[in-house]
Each structure stands twice: as C-alpha cells, then as structure tokens.
Design a protein around this motif. Sequence first.
Motif, PDB file in Angstrom:
ATOM      1  N   GLY A 108      12.842 133.521 109.506  1.00  0.00           N
ATOM      2  CA  GLY A 108      11.798 132.552 109.797  1.00  0.00           C
ATOM      3  C   GLY A 108      11.915 131.849 111.136  1.00  0.00           C
ATOM      4  N   VAL A 109      12.813 132.320 112.004  1.00  0.00           N
ATOM      5  CA  VAL A 109      13.001 131.710 113.326  1.00  0.00           C
ATOM      6  C   VAL A 109      12.805 132.783 114.392  1.00  0.00           C
ATOM      7  N   GLN A 110      12.072 132.437 115.429  1.00  0.00           N
ATOM      8  CA  GLN A 110      11.927 133.329 116.574  1.00  0.00           C
ATOM      9  C   GLN A 110      13.012 132.994 117.578  1.00  0.00           C
ATOM     10  N   TYR A 111      13.970 133.892 117.736  1.00  0.00           N
ATOM     11  CA  TYR A 111      15.100 133.673 118.643  1.00  0.00           C
ATOM     12  C   TYR A 111      14.858 134.367 119.973  1.00  0.00           C
ATOM     13  N   ARG A 112      15.470 133.806 121.001  1.00  0.00           N
ATOM     14  CA  ARG A 112      15.493 134.437 122.322  1.00  0.00           C
ATOM     15  C   ARG A 112      16.944 134.385 122.817  1.00  0.00           C
ATOM     16  N   TYR A 113      17.564 135.535 122.863  1.00  0.00           N
ATOM     17  CA  TYR A 113      18.974 135.603 123.267  1.00  0.00           C
ATOM     18  C   TYR A 113      19.119 136.547 124.456  1.00  0.00           C
ATOM     19  N   GLY A 114      19.989 136.189 125.383  1.00  0.00           N
ATOM     20  CA  GLY A 114      20.194 137.056 126.530  1.00  0.00           C
ATOM     21  C   GLY A 114      21.417 136.671 127.326  1.00  0.00           C
ATOM     22  N   PHE A 115      21.702 137.494 128.319  1.00  0.00           N
ATOM     23  CA  PHE A 115      22.836 137.233 129.214  1.00  0.00           C
ATOM     24  C   PHE A 115      22.651 138.029 130.498  1.00  0.00           C
ATOM     25  N   GLU A 116      23.367 137.591 131.517  1.00  0.00           N
ATOM     26  CA  GLU A 116      23.460 138.318 132.778  1.00  0.00           C
ATOM     27  C   GLU A 116      24.907 138.726 132.967  1.00  0.00           C
ATOM     28  N   ALA A 117      25.125 139.983 133.307  1.00  0.00           N
ATOM     29  CA  ALA A 117      26.494 140.483 133.395  1.00  0.00           C
ATOM     30  C   ALA A 117      26.630 141.478 134.542  1.00  0.00           C
ATOM     31  N   SER A 118      27.786 141.432 135.176  1.00  0.00           N
ATOM     32  CA  SER A 118      28.158 142.452 136.149  1.00  0.00           C
ATOM     33  C   SER A 118      29.241 143.314 135.513  1.00  0.00           C
ATOM     34  N   ARG A 119      29.792 144.222 136.256  1.00  0.00           N
ATOM     35  CA  ARG A 119      30.834 145.082 135.713  1.00  0.00           C
ATOM     36  C   ARG A 119      32.159 144.348 135.524  1.00  0.00           C
ATOM     37  N   GLU A 120      32.228 143.118 136.055  1.00  0.00           N
ATOM     38  CA  GLU A 120      33.476 142.354 135.960  1.00  0.00           C
ATOM     39  C   GLU A 120      33.413 141.196 134.972  1.00  0.00           C
ATOM     40  N   ARG A 121      32.231 140.549 134.817  1.00  0.00           N
ATOM     41  CA  ARG A 121      32.202 139.332 134.012  1.00  0.00           C
ATOM     42  C   ARG A 121      30.782 139.010 133.544  1.00  0.00           C
ATOM     43  N   ILE A 122      30.713 138.046 132.613  1.00  0.00           N
ATOM     44  CA  ILE A 122      29.440 137.489 132.161  1.00  0.00           C
ATOM     45  C   ILE A 122      29.078 136.331 133.086  1.00  0.00           C
ATOM     46  N   HIS A 123      27.922 136.391 133.709  1.00  0.00           N
ATOM     47  CA  HIS A 123      27.506 135.351 134.649  1.00  0.00           C
ATOM     48  C   HIS A 123      26.772 134.215 133.947  1.00  0.00           C
ATOM     49  N   SER A 124      25.979 134.539 132.961  1.00  0.00           N
ATOM     50  CA  SER A 124      25.242 133.516 132.218  1.00  0.00           C
ATOM     51  C   SER A 124      24.904 134.066 130.830  1.00  0.00           C
ATOM     52  N   GLU A 125      24.578 133.130 129.918  1.00  0.00           N
ATOM     53  CA  GLU A 125      24.267 133.508 128.542  1.00  0.00           C
ATOM     54  C   GLU A 125      23.453 132.378 127.914  1.00  0.00           C
ATOM     55  N   TRP A 126      22.548 132.708 127.003  1.00  0.00           N
ATOM     56  CA  TRP A 126      21.695 131.674 126.417  1.00  0.00           C
ATOM     57  C   TRP A 126      21.211 132.101 125.034  1.00  0.00           C
ATOM     58  N   LEU A 127      20.944 131.099 124.206  1.00  0.00           N
ATOM     59  CA  LEU A 127      20.347 131.317 122.893  1.00  0.00           C
ATOM     60  C   LEU A 127      19.356 130.194 122.633  1.00  0.00           C
ATOM     61  N   PHE A 128      18.088 130.567 122.404  1.00  0.00           N
ATOM     62  CA  PHE A 128      17.029 129.617 122.086  1.00  0.00           C
ATOM     63  C   PHE A 128      16.370 130.048 120.776  1.00  0.00           C
ATOM     64  N   GLY A 129      15.685 129.122 120.133  1.00  0.00           N
ATOM     65  CA  GLY A 129      14.997 129.464 118.901  1.00  0.00           C
ATOM     66  C   GLY A 129      13.871 128.508 118.589  1.00  0.00           C
ATOM     67  N   LYS A 130      12.913 128.996 117.788  1.00  0.00           N
ATOM     68  CA  LYS A 130      11.766 128.185 117.386  1.00  0.00           C
ATOM     69  C   LYS A 130      11.386 128.537 115.955  1.00  0.00           C
ATOM     70  N   PRO A 131      11.485 127.581 115.010  1.00  0.00           N
ATOM     71  CA  PRO A 131      11.068 127.859 113.626  1.00  0.00           C
ATOM     72  C   PRO A 131       9.575 128.178 113.572  1.00  0.00           C
ATOM     73  N   LEU A 132       9.224 129.248 112.900  1.00  0.00           N
ATOM     74  CA  LEU A 132       7.828 129.665 112.863  1.00  0.00           C
ATOM     75  C   LEU A 132       6.995 128.829 111.904  1.00  0.00           C
ATOM     76  N   HIS A 133       7.632 128.221 110.914  1.00  0.00           N
ATOM     77  CA  HIS A 133       6.880 127.461 109.916  1.00  0.00           C
ATOM     78  C   HIS A 133       6.565 126.036 110.375  1.00  0.00           C
ATOM     79  N   GLU A 134       7.156 125.616 111.488  1.00  0.00           N
ATOM     80  CA  GLU A 134       6.913 124.268 112.002  1.00  0.00           C
ATOM     81  C   GLU A 134       5.906 124.346 113.141  1.00  0.00           C
ATOM     82  N   LYS A 135       4.698 123.961 112.879  1.00  0.00           N
ATOM     83  CA  LYS A 135       3.634 124.044 113.874  1.00  0.00           C
ATOM     84  C   LYS A 135       3.881 123.050 115.011  1.00  0.00           C
ATOM     85  N   GLY A 136       3.638 123.501 116.210  1.00  0.00           N
ATOM     86  CA  GLY A 136       3.738 122.625 117.369  1.00  0.00           C
ATOM     87  C   GLY A 136       5.148 122.357 117.848  1.00  0.00           C
TER      88      GLY A 136
END
Length: 229
Positions: free
Chosen positions: A76-104
């Motif tokens: 019931g949650v719309q997630y958005r997960y991602g990261f930026e990575a090179s061959r040596e390390r993780i540069h950035s990472e994020w996790l966001f979400g929005k419950p679909l049953h809660e309007k607005g």
Amino acid sequence: MYFPGGELSLLKSKAIYGANASGKSNVVRALASMLTIICDGLKDEEVLPKRITPFWFREENLLQPSFFQIVFILDGVQYRYGFEASRERIHSEWLFGKPLHEKGVRERYYFTREDMDISINEIHFKEGARLQENAPLFRENSLFLAVSAAFNGPLAQRLLSFFRSDILTVLGIEESHHLGKIALQAMSDPIFVEKATRLLQAVDPGIQKLARVEEQVILFRSRYDAAGK
C-alpha cells in the motif's frame, strides 16, 4: 497480474522498440545490475566493479557515477529507491515513500545518503536511526538499505525480500539455462499448455499438439570396445 492500490490504473506490460544495438537490452541489464548490487553487495565486495559499466563513448561519463532508481508499490505504499555508484563506491542513496490510501499526502523521505553521511527520518525509519547511533557499520561500497536489512530492520528486510523474490530479469539467450527451467515449469501446467497450443495453432494451423518430451540418452559402443580392445 494483480496490482494493489484500489483505484490505480496501471499498464500490465510495456514494449521497447528500437534498431539493433540501440540499447534495448541494456535497460534490462541495468535493472539486473541494480538488483544484484542491492541483494549481493554485502557478501561480494567486488559487485560494483563487476556490475558498473560506464558509457565508454563519452569521455566525461567515465568519471561520473551510474544512476539507478526504481519506483514500485508494496504493502500500500509507493516507494522510490535509488543510488548512484561508481566501480569503487556508493556516492549517494535514497529511499522515499507515499502511502496510497492517504489522499493529498506528499512523498516523505526515509533516509538520504551522500557518500558516508546519512540523514534519517527517525519517525518512519527507526531501524536506520539505531544503526546511526553506533559507529558506522557499513562500507563506502555497500548500500545502507542492505546493511539495515542485515541488522534485522523490518522495513529494510521487507524491501530486500521484494527485490529478491518479486522482480525477475531474463536476458534472453544470455540466460538460456534459466529460461529452460522456466519453460519446464510452465509445461507442467495444463492450462498454460492449452493456451500456448491455441496460440501456436493460430499462427500455424498444421500444429496439432504441444507436449513435453523427456530426453533419452543412448550410449553407443564401438566394435573395439565390444572386443575388449
């Protein structure tokens, strides 16, 4: 195919068209690489150099990290997960979400990461806050989400389970052994066999039956073997 979310209207499939060698297969390869980095990064320290391949035809891209992001619906949650990575390390990472049953309700963040600095929403991602209180338990080449799952974070474990079990990538003839297993499993389903037979008959009326035939192995002995030579 079932999509949770009630009033959502979603496509069950999409098609990518393009000329040969235009990058269609690379879309699937990118998703496969993302899933491998997420699921195997902790046990394989070489996963980044194995899976990150910069775009070689543009020199400035060789020094830039690769960008991966996926949006999906789970529990019931719309997630958005991602990261930026090179061959040596993780540069950035994020996790966001929005419950679909809660309007607005606007999308809220669970955590964001820049290099080794992490900002955590302590209300919605308490498991990450507990990790942050101790000395850093993750490496620069590992994902914070995977580390949180390894330390029994309930949300992180749920997401890792989704990535491992609910998303399947198949790269055609590059994974013929995997396709063989899928085909054998499908042929054990009489409903699938019936539908596949009707489809083939629509293309070629001469086809009468689709069936699974067990392979027979026949051994031949030469006359020299028979003579004991």
